[in-house]
Motif scaffolding. Structure first.
Motif, PDB file in Angstrom:
ATOM      1  N   LEU B  71      55.719   0.572  22.250  1.00  0.00           N
ATOM      2  CA  LEU B  71      54.511   1.121  21.630  1.00  0.00           C
ATOM      3  C   LEU B  71      54.731   2.584  21.266  1.00  0.00           C
ATOM      4  N   THR B  74      56.808   2.889  18.169  1.00  0.00           N
ATOM      5  CA  THR B  74      56.099   2.617  16.914  1.00  0.00           C
ATOM      6  C   THR B  74      55.261   3.822  16.503  1.00  0.00           C
ATOM      7  N   PHE B  75      54.767   4.621  17.476  1.00  0.00           N
ATOM      8  CA  PHE B  75      54.017   5.830  17.126  1.00  0.00           C
ATOM      9  C   PHE B  75      54.896   6.748  16.281  1.00  0.00           C
ATOM     10  N   ILE B  78      55.826   4.830  12.734  1.00  0.00           N
ATOM     11  CA  ILE B  78      54.728   4.643  11.780  1.00  0.00           C
ATOM     12  C   ILE B  78      54.132   5.984  11.360  1.00  0.00           C
ATOM     13  N   GLN B  79      53.860   6.883  12.331  1.00  0.00           N
ATOM     14  CA  GLN B  79      53.289   8.180  11.965  1.00  0.00           C
ATOM     15  C   GLN B  79      54.310   9.002  11.173  1.00  0.00           C
ATOM     16  N   LEU B  81      56.467   7.889   9.134  1.00  0.00           N
ATOM     17  CA  LEU B  81      56.530   7.366   7.767  1.00  0.00           C
ATOM     18  C   LEU B  81      55.282   7.696   6.972  1.00  0.00           C
ATOM     19  N   VAL B  82      54.093   7.420   7.538  1.00  0.00           N
ATOM     20  CA  VAL B  82      52.895   7.397   6.695  1.00  0.00           C
ATOM     21  C   VAL B  82      51.751   8.309   7.145  1.00  0.00           C
ATOM     22  N   TYR B  83      51.939   9.181   8.140  1.00  0.00           N
ATOM     23  CA  TYR B  83      50.849  10.084   8.542  1.00  0.00           C
ATOM     24  C   TYR B  83      50.344  10.844   7.316  1.00  0.00           C
ATOM     25  N   LEU B 109      50.993  11.445  20.407  1.00  0.00           N
ATOM     26  CA  LEU B 109      50.432  10.154  20.818  1.00  0.00           C
ATOM     27  C   LEU B 109      51.231   9.566  21.981  1.00  0.00           C
ATOM     28  N   ARG B 112      50.311  11.328  25.060  1.00  0.00           N
ATOM     29  CA  ARG B 112      48.979  10.887  25.467  1.00  0.00           C
ATOM     30  C   ARG B 112      49.076   9.535  26.181  1.00  0.00           C
ATOM     31  N   LEU B 113      49.858   8.613  25.591  1.00  0.00           N
ATOM     32  CA  LEU B 113      50.032   7.280  26.189  1.00  0.00           C
ATOM     33  C   LEU B 113      50.588   7.408  27.605  1.00  0.00           C
TER      34      LEU B 113
END
Lengths: 205, 257
Positions: B71, B74-75, B78-79, B81-83, B109, B112-113
């Motif tokens: 997880l 992926t933060f 994904i962030q 790439l597309v934040y 993130l 935070r997790l």
């Protein structure tokens, strides 16, 4: 079968001993559903069948408490993140309980519609949690792939996050409500009457 | 099978009363949302990990941390790439680029997790669930609700054991639990049905058994164990609350961090 359709005021408090004892059983059913889904390698969670059954049997309040206890217990035992989705579980219990007591578990077609409603509600409630916690990601591979494509094409994070949740929640809750409905219909009428607290129906059979 | 991840122990962290651990964990989680600064978030993580280490529970926390690794990854991806705030390219490979701003959001993130996980694990790994429920009932939680929480902890291992028996029984009758997706979907109802029906029917018996033992009585129960709050527990509570208040003041009072 009319006793299973119209069963009194949906918002009546059914905190009888029987209703309270139903809560831990509902949490157990949630757990077992998740266990069987992973043993059978099904692409769904199926971890809210107990909450759904509690709502169908004993109304929205017991359903909501079952959902809350489910996530609180898993939050403090095996999965700390589940605590944050407590509100989603409460919403599922409330919605199923209310609709079940207003005649929405009379046949499978209505149960399917209810499943889609529950999935939509779960997605609406989960989206703010996902946005606050993880910038809108959900941790589900298919949902997050969709999220990446949408945000990459300049869709707003909120909308992308909502769709991310919808693609997972609608099939899952649809399947869960239909399974819950099939089990509910197979239960003895006497038991259903006991949970909904309508003693007269039992005698009239 | 046991549901809880609780680790036995008798160190100073174990001897803290459940409420103090809850206060520490809640303060740490609140602070990770209040403070936006990466260093501050790292410091909170350090404190939580230090407490877990002192309790001798770090080794049991590792599988939970490892489980969240995907997880966390992926933060970053994904962030990165597309934040929406992405401006500066950090790593580029052909048409795909990871951006600095997004990677920093990913790091935030992920911190935070892990902050949420380690703070919660202070309660999960170091507090016996029974003691936690008892501490809550002592402070006014309805004893009936306390029963619900305790009963869940007992029912789940029992039901999980029954699943094995049902699987074996249905397989011996020729039910297929492997193969095509549709075959596996069809197996779900015959597996769930018997377990759910029998457990729902047994609720009636359990309700009667509880009622004859005074479950419906409204008198406050007495407790089997005495609650002992160590002196340093009170000190730690105040430290946790002071950290929380100073975090709020620094963020909104002075605009720091």
């Amino acid at each position: 079968m009319s006793d299973k359709e119209k069963r009194g005021n949906p918002w009546a408090l059914r905190f009888t001993t029987l209703g309270i004892v139903l809560i831990p059983v509902a949490v157990g059913i949630n757990y077992v559903g998740k266990l069987f889904a992973s043993v059978l390698k099904l692409p769904l969670w199926l971890d809210s069948i107990g909450t759904i059954l509690a709502g169908m049997l004993a109304g929205p309040w017991i359903g909501a408490i079952s959902g809350a206890v489910n996530n609180a217990i898993f939050g403090i035992t095996v999965d700390p993140i589940s605590f944050w989705y407590l509100i989603t579980s409460i919403a599922i219990g409330l919605v199923v309980g209310y609709f079940a007591f207003t005649g929405w578990v009379s046949n499978i077609g209505r149960a399917a519609v209810l499943g889609i409603i529950v999935g939509a509600v779960a997605a609406v409630v989960s989206t703010p949690i996902n946005v606050i916690l993880w910038q809108g990601q959900t941790g589900n591979v298919w949902g997050d792939a969709l999220y990446t494509v949408l945000v990459g094409n300049n869709w707003p994070v909120w909308l992308a996050s909502f769709l991310d949740e919808v693609v997972v929640d609608i099939p899952d809750k649809l399947a869960s409500v239909i399974i819950g409905f099939l089990i509910f219909k197979a239960l003895p009428n006497r038991l259903v009457g006991l949970f909904s607290g309508s003693g007269k129906d039992v005698e009239s059979i | 099978m046991r549901l809880s991840l609780y680790v036995e122990g008798d160190g100073w962290v174990h001897r803290l009363d459940p409420l103090t651990k809850v206060i520490i964990a809640v303060s740490a989680i609140a602070l990770t949302f209040i403070l936006t600064n990466l260093v501050a978030n790292g410091a909170i993580l350090f404190v939580s990990l230090a407490l877990l280490t002192a309790a001798g529970a770090l080794r049991r926390a590792l599988p939970v941390f490892a489980g969240a690794l995907l997880l966390a990854l992926t933060f970053f991806i994904i962030q990165g790439l597309v934040y929406p705030g992405n401006r500066t390219v950090a790593v580029a490979a052909g048409p795909v680029a990871l951006y600095r701003e997004g990677l920093l959001v990913g790091l935030h993130l992920a911190l935070r997790l892990y902050n949420i996980l380690s703070a919660t694990l202070i309660i999960v790994l170091v507090t016996h669930p029974t003691h936690l429920v008892e501490a809550l009932v002592r402070r006014g939680l309805s004893p009936r609700f306390g029963y619900v929480l305790m009963a869940v902890l007992q029912i789940i291992p029992t039901m999980a054991d029954q699943t094995k028996a049902i699987m074996d029984a249905q397989r011996s009758r020729g039910m297929e639990t492997e193969g095509k997706l549709w075959t596996r979907i069809k197996a779900f109802i015959p597996l769930m049905g018997p377990l759910v029906t029998s457990s729902l029917i047994s609720t009636e018996e359990r309700a009667l058994a509880l009622e004859v033992r005074g479950f419906g009585d409204n008198a406050r129960p007495t407790f089997l164990r005495e609650e002992h709050i160590p002196g340093y527990g009170i000190v730690l509570r105040w430290i946790a609350l002071a950290a929380l208040v100073s975090g709020i003041v620094m963020r909104w009072g002075f605009g720091w961090l």
